[in-house]
Design an enzyme around this catalytic site. Sequence first.
Site, mmCIF file in Angstrom:
data_model
loop_
_atom_site.group_PDB
_atom_site.id
_atom_site.type_symbol
_atom_site.label_atom_id
_atom_site.label_comp_id
_atom_site.label_asym_id
_atom_site.label_seq_id
_atom_site.Cartn_x
_atom_site.Cartn_y
_atom_site.Cartn_z
ATOM 1 N N GLN A 293 0.807 -1.213 0.000
ATOM 2 C CA GLN A 293 0.000 0.000 0.000
ATOM 3 C C GLN A 293 0.838 1.260 0.000
ATOM 4 O OE1 GLN A 293 -1.439 0.803 4.425
ATOM 5 N NE2 GLN A 293 -1.698 -1.391 3.928
ATOM 6 N N HIS B 110 0.145 5.802 0.762
ATOM 7 C CA HIS B 110 -0.782 6.833 1.212
ATOM 8 C C HIS B 110 -0.564 8.117 0.417
ATOM 9 C CE1 HIS B 110 -1.619 4.019 4.342
ATOM 10 N NE2 HIS B 110 -0.417 4.133 4.868
ATOM 11 N N HIS C 227 4.766 0.340 0.886
ATOM 12 C CA HIS C 227 5.163 -0.481 2.022
ATOM 13 C C HIS C 227 4.139 -1.574 2.276
ATOM 14 C CE1 HIS C 227 2.444 2.536 3.751
ATOM 15 N NE2 HIS C 227 2.209 1.687 4.731
ATOM 16 N N ARG D 9 -4.123 0.504 -2.439
ATOM 17 C CA ARG D 9 -3.535 -0.833 -2.362
ATOM 18 C C ARG D 9 -3.020 -1.290 -3.719
ATOM 19 N NH1 ARG D 9 -8.098 -0.532 0.763
ATOM 20 N NH2 ARG D 9 -7.727 -0.864 2.989
ATOM 21 N N GLU E 111 3.029 8.398 8.532
ATOM 22 C CA GLU E 111 2.979 7.444 9.647
ATOM 23 C C GLU E 111 4.326 7.324 10.356
ATOM 24 O OE1 GLU E 111 -0.207 4.276 7.649
ATOM 25 O OE2 GLU E 111 1.902 3.731 7.865
#
Length: 454
Positions: free
Chosen positions: A97, A99, A274, A293, A134
């Site tokens: 995936q 972001h 990642h 994804r 993240e």
Amino acid sequence: MHLLDNPLRPYAWGSRHAIADLLGREPSGGPEAELWVGAHPDSPSQVVRPDGTRHSLHDLIEQDPRSLLGDDVADRYEGRLPFLLKVLAAGSALSLQVHPSLEQAVAGFDAEEAAGIPQNAPNRNYRDRNHKPELLYALAPFETLCGFRPLPESVGIFSVLASAVEPGSASHELLDAVSALLASGGEDALRSAFTMLLGAPQEIVQDVEHAAARRAVDTVSPAEAAGSVGRDLGTIAELSGQYPGDPGVLVALLLNRVSLRPGEALYLPAGKIHAYLSGLGIEVMASSDNVLRGGLTPKHVDTEELLSTVAFEPHAPRSLAAEYTLLDQELYRPPFDEFQLQRIVLGDPAAGPSETSADGSDDGRPDSALPAAESMTPAHVPVVQNGPVVVLAVSGPILLDTPNSTLLVPRGGSAFVAASEAPLVVRPAADAHGGTDGPVLAFAVTVGGKAPAL
């Protein structure tokens, strides 16, 4: 200050016991993938009042953002809590995936709203208008794929696989083409190789999986087994056992394999491809649920949107070292405005210092980040506050003290502390005899900002 009751996400890849074991409760009996601590509208924490009534933290903040967030945070983030804390327990691999950036998230969300796609639709890409940088802090050994590895390393494994399949077969042609692209170097070549692998038919992926299994058994030398070839063949075996025939098994060979030890951390900016493979950790992010994804999942894959989001540049994983202040504060501060993480270890003031780590060694690096008897652990720690704070008590009960109030947070419990409740100090909660059950571990998250004096 408010005690919280937090939603548990039962995704199929979740461990069935790791979160329960960590927080000292009975397992639910099903997969327990993520514990969400925050105010994301999809799964907000519930504020638990002393009389037992409950209210959504999201709704409470929405009703009075300036009082709870502070004027600066309320203005900067449009009245929203900008971060989300998770306890993440991967029993098997999560999806491959990426972001989006903030600009991509806003544009994508607005476009899907205009197209009339329901926000809970399985083919929806953008659940909100926010980006999702993240941070991951490992509580136990944690395996992950993170970012593109140096292209020569990828050439090596694809050449090995090409030699293991039938010459002249479709599988051989694909692997040869990918190897040639990667050998030519550059972002365009990496993008083309990634796209080619992402579109690989299931029968080719399975053929390569079988060839890799034969190669691992029959021809891997001891040197190869201990090196990158052995590790890459192990990655294929691991992922093909969970997602046989999924193109993500081959795409994974383009990525860095990262093994985090307990107490190690890394961070992921927008566009960083990642996949978390296994382990238990604390994850902190901007408050978003936007995930694009690319494989290792039965869920929706939008190849075109994924390709527009991924940053096609080889890069070493971005590790994040702790910063220590003069006030015994251990901080993890990634280059994001929305959040920073504080690890808090509290000792029993009646106990003496110890140099022994949790596994009985003296290197300070046990197989778990949970404290056993850390040297010179303080009896109280001030919390860094750049506005609102959430605190999670992991290995023991804690007391939260401010000039206005005191709150007992049990093991496994958490709390929201408004910006106006400052300064905040964390102490171990004493038992009836005035002692504590060994060192206590907690985590606190606040908005990103300048650290106190280091």
